[in-house]
Design an enzyme around this catalytic site. Sequence first.
Site, PDB file in Angstrom:
ATOM      1  N   GLY A   1       8.535  -4.163  -5.710  1.00  0.00           N
ATOM      2  CA  GLY A   1       9.986  -4.406  -5.768  1.00  0.00           C
ATOM      3  C   GLY A   1      10.560  -4.845  -4.427  1.00  0.00           C
ATOM      4  O   GLY A   1      11.584  -5.526  -4.385  1.00  0.00           O
TER       5      GLY A   1
ATOM      6  N   GLU B   1      10.013  -8.439  -4.190  1.00  0.00           N
ATOM      7  CA  GLU B   1      10.899  -9.057  -5.193  1.00  0.00           C
ATOM      8  C   GLU B   1      12.350  -9.114  -4.708  1.00  0.00           C
ATOM      9  O   GLU B   1      13.060 -10.089  -4.960  1.00  0.00           O
ATOM     10  CB  GLU B   1      10.776  -8.290  -6.520  1.00  0.00           C
ATOM     11  CG  GLU B   1       9.413  -8.536  -7.173  1.00  0.00           C
ATOM     12  CD  GLU B   1       9.068  -7.566  -8.292  1.00  0.00           C
ATOM     13  OE1 GLU B   1       9.246  -6.342  -8.120  1.00  0.00           O
ATOM     14  OE2 GLU B   1       8.622  -8.026  -9.361  1.00  0.00           O
TER      15      GLU B   1
ATOM     16  N   ALA C   1       9.220  -0.278  -6.001  1.00  0.00           N
ATOM     17  CA  ALA C   1       9.990   0.560  -6.917  1.00  0.00           C
ATOM     18  C   ALA C   1       9.514   1.992  -6.732  1.00  0.00           C
ATOM     19  O   ALA C   1       8.373   2.223  -6.318  1.00  0.00           O
ATOM     20  CB  ALA C   1       9.742   0.112  -8.351  1.00  0.00           C
TER      21      ALA C   1
ATOM     22  N   GLU D   1       1.357  -4.130  -8.114  1.00  0.00           N
ATOM     23  CA  GLU D   1       1.593  -3.399  -9.370  1.00  0.00           C
ATOM     24  C   GLU D   1       0.338  -3.200 -10.195  1.00  0.00           C
ATOM     25  O   GLU D   1       0.186  -2.189 -10.881  1.00  0.00           O
ATOM     26  CB  GLU D   1       2.653  -4.131 -10.215  1.00  0.00           C
ATOM     27  CG  GLU D   1       4.076  -4.017  -9.688  1.00  0.00           C
ATOM     28  CD  GLU D   1       4.420  -5.040  -8.621  1.00  0.00           C
ATOM     29  OE1 GLU D   1       3.507  -5.749  -8.144  1.00  0.00           O
ATOM     30  OE2 GLU D   1       5.603  -5.134  -8.275  1.00  0.00           O
TER      31      GLU D   1
HETATM   32  N1  CO8 Z   1       7.731   4.933  -4.457  1.00  0.00           N
HETATM   33  C1  CO8 Z   1       8.004   6.212  -4.161  1.00  0.00           C
HETATM   34  N2  CO8 Z   1       7.634   6.787  -2.995  1.00  0.00           N
HETATM   35  C2  CO8 Z   1       6.957   6.027  -2.122  1.00  0.00           C
HETATM   36  C3  CO8 Z   1       6.633   4.681  -2.366  1.00  0.00           C
HETATM   37  C4  CO8 Z   1       7.062   4.120  -3.606  1.00  0.00           C
HETATM   38  N3  CO8 Z   1       6.842   2.842  -3.925  1.00  0.00           N
HETATM   39  N4  CO8 Z   1       5.944   4.187  -1.319  1.00  0.00           N
HETATM   40  C5  CO8 Z   1       5.847   5.200  -0.433  1.00  0.00           C
HETATM   41  N5  CO8 Z   1       6.464   6.316  -0.922  1.00  0.00           N
HETATM   42  C6  CO8 Z   1       6.597   7.627  -0.280  1.00  0.00           C
HETATM   43  C7  CO8 Z   1       5.263   8.403  -0.300  1.00  0.00           C
HETATM   44  O1  CO8 Z   1       5.098   9.048  -1.543  1.00  0.00           O
HETATM   45  C8  CO8 Z   1       5.476   9.354   0.853  1.00  0.00           C
HETATM   46  O2  CO8 Z   1       6.326  10.394   0.426  1.00  0.00           O
HETATM   47  P1  CO8 Z   1       5.938  11.953   0.733  1.00  0.00           P
HETATM   48  O3  CO8 Z   1       5.925  12.051   2.232  1.00  0.00           O
HETATM   49  O4  CO8 Z   1       7.014  12.745   0.098  1.00  0.00           O
HETATM   50  O5  CO8 Z   1       4.560  12.151   0.167  1.00  0.00           O
HETATM   51  C9  CO8 Z   1       6.267   8.539   1.857  1.00  0.00           C
HETATM   52  O6  CO8 Z   1       6.870   7.479   1.096  1.00  0.00           O
HETATM   53  C10 CO8 Z   1       5.412   7.896   2.936  1.00  0.00           C
HETATM   54  O7  CO8 Z   1       4.394   7.142   2.308  1.00  0.00           O
HETATM   55  P2  CO8 Z   1       2.838   7.299   2.666  1.00  0.00           P
HETATM   56  O8  CO8 Z   1       2.558   8.668   3.174  1.00  0.00           O
HETATM   57  O9  CO8 Z   1       2.053   6.824   1.504  1.00  0.00           O
HETATM   58  O10 CO8 Z   1       2.719   6.264   3.876  1.00  0.00           O
HETATM   59  P3  CO8 Z   1       1.409   5.503   4.355  1.00  0.00           P
HETATM   60  O11 CO8 Z   1       1.719   4.901   5.679  1.00  0.00           O
HETATM   61  O12 CO8 Z   1       0.210   6.364   4.277  1.00  0.00           O
HETATM   62  O13 CO8 Z   1       1.194   4.310   3.296  1.00  0.00           O
HETATM   63  C11 CO8 Z   1       1.907   2.497   1.865  1.00  0.00           C
HETATM   64  C12 CO8 Z   1       2.140   3.279   3.180  1.00  0.00           C
HETATM   65  C13 CO8 Z   1       0.579   1.752   1.966  1.00  0.00           C
HETATM   66  C14 CO8 Z   1       3.050   1.516   1.719  1.00  0.00           C
HETATM   67  C15 CO8 Z   1       1.857   3.490   0.702  1.00  0.00           C
HETATM   68  O14 CO8 Z   1       2.996   4.356   0.769  1.00  0.00           O
HETATM   69  C16 CO8 Z   1       1.870   2.823  -0.647  1.00  0.00           C
HETATM   70  O15 CO8 Z   1       0.847   2.304  -1.084  1.00  0.00           O
HETATM   71  N6  CO8 Z   1       3.034   2.833  -1.340  1.00  0.00           N
HETATM   72  C17 CO8 Z   1       3.170   2.274  -2.662  1.00  0.00           C
HETATM   73  C18 CO8 Z   1       3.205   0.771  -2.615  1.00  0.00           C
HETATM   74  C19 CO8 Z   1       3.305   0.200  -3.992  1.00  0.00           C
HETATM   75  O16 CO8 Z   1       2.397   0.334  -4.815  1.00  0.00           O
HETATM   76  N7  CO8 Z   1       4.441  -0.456  -4.291  1.00  0.00           N
HETATM   77  C20 CO8 Z   1       4.670  -1.049  -5.555  1.00  0.00           C
HETATM   78  C21 CO8 Z   1       5.361  -0.079  -6.438  1.00  0.00           C
HETATM   79  S1  CO8 Z   1       5.462  -0.651  -8.090  1.00  0.00           S
HETATM   80  C22 CO8 Z   1       6.720  -1.720  -8.084  1.00  0.00           C
HETATM   81  O17 CO8 Z   1       7.362  -1.997  -7.114  1.00  0.00           O
HETATM   82  C23 CO8 Z   1       6.949  -2.319  -9.428  1.00  0.00           C
HETATM   83  C24 CO8 Z   1       8.294  -2.994  -9.576  1.00  0.00           C
HETATM   84  C25 CO8 Z   1       8.516  -3.295 -11.006  1.00  0.00           C
HETATM   85  C26 CO8 Z   1       8.773  -2.054 -11.810  1.00  0.00           C
HETATM   86  C27 CO8 Z   1       8.931  -2.404 -13.218  1.00  0.00           C
HETATM   87  C28 CO8 Z   1       9.818  -1.412 -13.919  1.00  0.00           C
HETATM   88  C29 CO8 Z   1       9.223  -0.855 -15.146  1.00  0.00           C
END
Ligand code: CO8
Length: 260
Positions: A110, A113, A65, A133
Amino acid sequence: MKTYETLLTEVKNEILHLTINRPDKLNALSILVLSELKDVMNNLPGEIRGIILTGSGEKAFIAGADIKAMDSMTPEAGEEFSKLGQEVPLLFEHAPVPIIACVNGFALGGGCEMAMGCDFIYVTHRAVFGQPEVNLGLIPGFGGTQRLMKYVGEALSREIIYTGRNVKWDEAIEIGLAQKAFGNKEEMIQGALNTFEMIKSKSSLSITKCKEVIRIGADSTLEQGLEAERTAFKWIFGTEDKKEGVRAFLEKRKADFTGN
Ligand code: CO8
């Protein structure tokens, strides 16, 4: 089909290729992405026999998400976001055709999911799943607390969710989260198309009914599931495709199903 801001859609040989197209944000699920996915699923073209769901680029299927979007959400807005995110995999499950999630890279939160709402999951050797999460002080909110245990069992689902750890493609295959692995994205898409070629040779009515009854059975008692099976079995007996399939067998020829 309509054009979308965050999705690519293309129908080729009766298969809808549905691609989440925000590669610079690792295909993260914003409200717009989820709303557009809902719109696609509510307006599926009539002629398709299957859907391939994938993410743009080599790095991610869906990295979760949209974390930025959640930063300023009130609890009420969080609940709305969760509801929207829960609706999409439900629409996948209620679709009349099978959906194969083709996971190339991260399928986190997400993303995992959305993949689990599909009929089954193919992966490349770059695929990484997880429900991270808890690292954000959240809980899975698009169905992960409920669906992961259906794939991998309750105890392993608890372990994966409580630790927020990554599950790489080979472990995903081993634990039954993913069903087939491929060397790269191109081979994976071709693998999904090969599977659809097999499915397309059957009656579309049989496939739709199998999907429906399996879904009902997964969420009900055995008795209720068996009743749904019986009702569908009766219904299928009234179709032209059943007559054709049985007759073709008896006449030692290939069946020519029409979907009627
Ligand atoms: N949301 C928004 N932006 C994201 C996300 C995300 N989940 N993941 C990556 N991005 C963006 C980064 O911010 C970055 O953007 P920018 O260049 O503008 O800074 C770009 O994508 C590239 O990402 P990274 O530079 O971080 O890439 P890396 O190769 O260094 O890392 C990872 C890759 C390991 C995947 C890392 O991006 C990461 O940890 N991402 C988040 C993963 C995560 O925690 N996902 C779970 C999110 S929570 C969720 O899904 C909950 C669902 C239920 C919600 C309930 C509703 C209330």
